[in-house]
Write a protein that holds these residues in place. Structure first.
Motif, PDB file in Angstrom:
ATOM      1  N   GLN A 147       0.849  -1.185   0.000  1.00 49.30           N
ATOM      2  CA  GLN A 147       0.000   0.000   0.000  1.00 49.30           C
ATOM      3  C   GLN A 147       0.888   1.240   0.000  1.00 49.30           C
ATOM      4  O   GLN A 147       1.895   1.278   0.707  1.00 49.30           O
ATOM      5  N   GLY A 148       0.515   2.230  -0.802  1.00 53.86           N
ATOM      6  CA  GLY A 148       1.248   3.481  -0.863  1.00 53.86           C
ATOM      7  C   GLY A 148       0.289   4.647  -0.979  1.00 53.86           C
ATOM      8  O   GLY A 148      -0.764   4.533  -1.612  1.00 53.86           O
ATOM      9  N   SER A 149       0.668   5.781  -0.368  1.00 54.08           N
ATOM     10  CA  SER A 149      -0.248   6.917  -0.320  1.00 54.08           C
ATOM     11  C   SER A 149      -0.008   7.953  -1.409  1.00 54.08           C
ATOM     12  O   SER A 149      -0.839   8.834  -1.598  1.00 54.08           O
ATOM     13  N   GLU A 150       1.114   7.891  -2.120  1.00 51.19           N
ATOM     14  CA  GLU A 150       1.421   8.916  -3.114  1.00 51.19           C
ATOM     15  C   GLU A 150       1.983   8.295  -4.396  1.00 51.19           C
ATOM     16  O   GLU A 150       2.472   7.169  -4.388  1.00 51.19           O
ATOM     17  N   LYS A 151       1.927   9.085  -5.475  1.00 46.60           N
ATOM     18  CA  LYS A 151       2.508   8.721  -6.765  1.00 46.60           C
ATOM     19  C   LYS A 151       2.136   7.292  -7.183  1.00 46.60           C
ATOM     20  O   LYS A 151       2.988   6.420  -7.327  1.00 46.60           O
ATOM     21  N   PRO A 152       0.843   7.031  -7.383  1.00 40.66           N
ATOM     22  CA  PRO A 152       0.382   5.663  -7.630  1.00 40.66           C
ATOM     23  C   PRO A 152       1.070   4.954  -8.792  1.00 40.66           C
ATOM     24  O   PRO A 152       1.446   3.792  -8.658  1.00 40.66           O
ATOM     25  N   ASP A 153       1.247   5.627  -9.925  1.00 37.28           N
ATOM     26  CA  ASP A 153       1.845   4.943 -11.079  1.00 37.28           C
ATOM     27  C   ASP A 153       3.282   4.515 -10.798  1.00 37.28           C
ATOM     28  O   ASP A 153       3.673   3.390 -11.113  1.00 37.28           O
ATOM     29  N   THR A 157       8.621 -10.334 -14.013  1.00 35.39           N
ATOM     30  CA  THR A 157       8.975 -10.833 -12.689  1.00 35.39           C
ATOM     31  C   THR A 157       7.739 -11.123 -11.854  1.00 35.39           C
ATOM     32  O   THR A 157       7.588 -12.212 -11.322  1.00 35.39           O
ATOM     33  N   TYR A 158       6.872 -10.122 -11.706  1.00 43.18           N
ATOM     34  CA  TYR A 158       5.665 -10.240 -10.895  1.00 43.18           C
ATOM     35  C   TYR A 158       4.434  -9.892 -11.727  1.00 43.18           C
ATOM     36  O   TYR A 158       4.498  -9.054 -12.620  1.00 43.18           O
ATOM     37  N   ASP A 159       3.320 -10.510 -11.375  1.00 44.85           N
ATOM     38  CA  ASP A 159       2.006 -10.089 -11.851  1.00 44.85           C
ATOM     39  C   ASP A 159       1.341  -9.381 -10.680  1.00 44.85           C
ATOM     40  O   ASP A 159       1.856  -9.405  -9.549  1.00 44.85           O
ATOM     41  N   ALA A 160       0.190  -8.750 -10.918  1.00 46.93           N
ATOM     42  CA  ALA A 160      -0.423  -7.999  -9.820  1.00 46.93           C
ATOM     43  C   ALA A 160      -1.900  -7.748 -10.059  1.00 46.93           C
ATOM     44  O   ALA A 160      -2.388  -7.791 -11.188  1.00 46.93           O
ATOM     45  N   LEU A 161      -2.578  -7.471  -8.957  1.00 43.14           N
ATOM     46  CA  LEU A 161      -3.923  -6.912  -8.947  1.00 43.14           C
ATOM     47  C   LEU A 161      -3.810  -5.576  -8.223  1.00 43.14           C
ATOM     48  O   LEU A 161      -3.173  -5.493  -7.165  1.00 43.14           O
ATOM     49  N   VAL A 162      -4.403  -4.527  -8.800  1.00 44.62           N
ATOM     50  CA  VAL A 162      -4.240  -3.173  -8.278  1.00 44.62           C
ATOM     51  C   VAL A 162      -5.608  -2.547  -8.024  1.00 44.62           C
ATOM     52  O   VAL A 162      -6.477  -2.561  -8.903  1.00 44.62           O
ATOM     53  N   HIS A 163      -5.767  -1.993  -6.829  1.00 41.00           N
ATOM     54  CA  HIS A 163      -6.992  -1.266  -6.475  1.00 41.00           C
ATOM     55  C   HIS A 163      -6.589   0.144  -6.066  1.00 41.00           C
ATOM     56  O   HIS A 163      -5.797   0.330  -5.143  1.00 41.00           O
ATOM     57  N   ARG A 164      -7.149   1.127  -6.768  1.00 43.36           N
ATOM     58  CA  ARG A 164      -6.871   2.530  -6.435  1.00 43.36           C
ATOM     59  C   ARG A 164      -8.024   3.062  -5.593  1.00 43.36           C
ATOM     60  O   ARG A 164      -9.164   3.099  -6.051  1.00 43.36           O
ATOM     61  N   GLY A 165      -7.692   3.437  -4.377  1.00 41.58           N
ATOM     62  CA  GLY A 165      -8.701   3.964  -3.468  1.00 41.58           C
ATOM     63  C   GLY A 165      -8.484   5.442  -3.232  1.00 41.58           C
ATOM     64  O   GLY A 165      -7.649   6.075  -3.871  1.00 41.58           O
ATOM     65  N   GLY A 222      -6.814   8.135  -1.621  1.00 44.27           N
ATOM     66  CA  GLY A 222      -5.602   8.410  -0.860  1.00 44.27           C
ATOM     67  C   GLY A 222      -4.688   7.219  -0.662  1.00 44.27           C
ATOM     68  O   GLY A 222      -3.682   7.322   0.038  1.00 44.27           O
ATOM     69  N   VAL A 223      -5.003   6.080  -1.266  1.00 41.77           N
ATOM     70  CA  VAL A 223      -4.146   4.895  -1.120  1.00 41.77           C
ATOM     71  C   VAL A 223      -4.295   3.991  -2.344  1.00 41.77           C
ATOM     72  O   VAL A 223      -5.379   3.840  -2.895  1.00 41.77           O
ATOM     73  N   THR A 224      -3.181   3.424  -2.747  1.00 44.62           N
ATOM     74  CA  THR A 224      -3.178   2.416  -3.799  1.00 44.62           C
ATOM     75  C   THR A 224      -2.792   1.097  -3.146  1.00 44.62           C
ATOM     76  O   THR A 224      -1.774   1.016  -2.447  1.00 44.62           O
ATOM     77  N   THR A 225      -3.612   0.076  -3.343  1.00 42.41           N
ATOM     78  CA  THR A 225      -3.337  -1.246  -2.784  1.00 42.41           C
ATOM     79  C   THR A 225      -2.994  -2.186  -3.928  1.00 42.41           C
ATOM     80  O   THR A 225      -3.716  -2.267  -4.910  1.00 42.41           O
ATOM     81  N   VAL A 226      -1.868  -2.874  -3.785  1.00 42.55           N
ATOM     82  CA  VAL A 226      -1.373  -3.789  -4.814  1.00 42.55           C
ATOM     83  C   VAL A 226      -1.157  -5.157  -4.181  1.00 42.55           C
ATOM     84  O   VAL A 226      -0.511  -5.262  -3.144  1.00 42.55           O
ATOM     85  N   VAL A 227      -1.710  -6.182  -4.807  1.00 46.56           N
ATOM     86  CA  VAL A 227      -1.396  -7.564  -4.434  1.00 46.56           C
ATOM     87  C   VAL A 227      -0.537  -8.082  -5.581  1.00 46.56           C
ATOM     88  O   VAL A 227      -0.980  -8.122  -6.730  1.00 46.56           O
ATOM     89  N   THR A 228       0.693  -8.434  -5.279  1.00 49.42           N
ATOM     90  CA  THR A 228       1.664  -8.742  -6.338  1.00 49.42           C
ATOM     91  C   THR A 228       2.546  -9.916  -5.950  1.00 49.42           C
ATOM     92  O   THR A 228       2.578 -10.320  -4.788  1.00 49.42           O
ATOM     93  N   GLY A 229       3.252 -10.459  -6.919  1.00 54.83           N
ATOM     94  CA  GLY A 229       4.200 -11.527  -6.642  1.00 54.83           C
ATOM     95  C   GLY A 229       4.270 -12.543  -7.761  1.00 54.83           C
ATOM     96  O   GLY A 229       3.812 -12.294  -8.882  1.00 54.83           O
TER      97      GLY A 229
END
Length: 175
Positions: free
Chosen positions: A104-110, A141-149, A151-158
C-alpha cells in the motif's frame, strides 16, 4: 639436473592442486544447504507492526484475515515517509512456495505500482474481488492486482497465480 627440477615442479603443482581441492570441498560441504538445518524461510509475526501501522498511517491499512496456516508471512515493513509517501508491505509464501505480497502506498500511484510490481504493466482486464474492482497487471517478474482507493493504492503482487492473488485480495480487511 633438469629432470630433478621438473619433477619437483610437477610434485609442487600436484600438492598445491590437492590442497586447493581439499579446501574447496570443505567449504562446499560447509555451506551446502541441508533439509531441516534451519535454512528454510521462517515465518514472521506481523501483528505488532500491523497495529503500529494502523495507528499511524493516513489510510486504512489492510492485512489478510482467514488465510490458511500454510500461507506464511515472511516480510513486513511500514514506512511513514518515503518516495511513495506512507507505505505498508506484507509478504507471504504460499503453500506451493510462491510469493504474494500486499503493498500500500499513499502517493505517486503509477510510480509506486511500477516499483512494487517490478515494472508490470496493465493488461486492460479487471477482476471483481470481494465486491471491488481490481486492475490486472502482468510482468516478467511479478504479476499484480491493483486497487486505487481514496488516498491509497493497494497492490497484491508476486509470483503467485492470479487465483492466489485474488484469494489474498479477498482476505484483506481493515481491522
Amino acid at each position: 639436473m633438469a629432470d630433478r627440477n621438473s619433477m619437483r615442479t610437477v610434485r609442487n603443482l600436484v600438492g598445491a592442486l590437492t590442497v586447493t581441492c581439499g579446501v574447496s570441498l570443505v567449504v562446499y560441504w560447509g555451506v551446502l544447504p541441508r533439509e531441516g538445518d534451519g535454512n528454510e524461510m521462517e515465518a514472521v509475526s506481523y501483528s505488532q507492526e500491523l497495529g503500529q501501522a494502523r495507528r499511524a498511517a493516513p489510510f486504512p491499512v489492510v492485512a489478510p484475515v482467514g488465510l490458511p496456516d500454510d500461507w506464511r508471512a515472511n516480510s513486513v515493513t511500514y514506512r511513514g515517509t518515503g518516495d511513495h509517501g506512507t507505505t505498508w508491505h506484507l509478504g507471504f509464501v504460499t503453500p506451493d512456495d510462491e510469493y504474494v505480497a500486499v503493498e500500500q502506498g499513499s502517493e505517486k500511484p503509477d510510480r509506486f505500482i511500477r516499483k512494487v510490481t517490478h515494472d508490470a504493466r496493465p493488461t486492460g482486464e479487471t477482476r471483481q474481488v470481494a465486491g471491488e474492482e481490481w486492475a490486472q497487471y502482468q510482468g516478467r517478474t511479478y504479476d499484480a492486482l491493483v486497487h486505487r482507493g481514496d488516498g491509497v493504492t493497494t497492490v497484491v503482487t508476486g509470483t503467485g497465480s492470479v487465483q492466489q492473488m485474488e484469494r489474498m485480495a479477498a482476505a484483506l480487511k481493515e481491522k
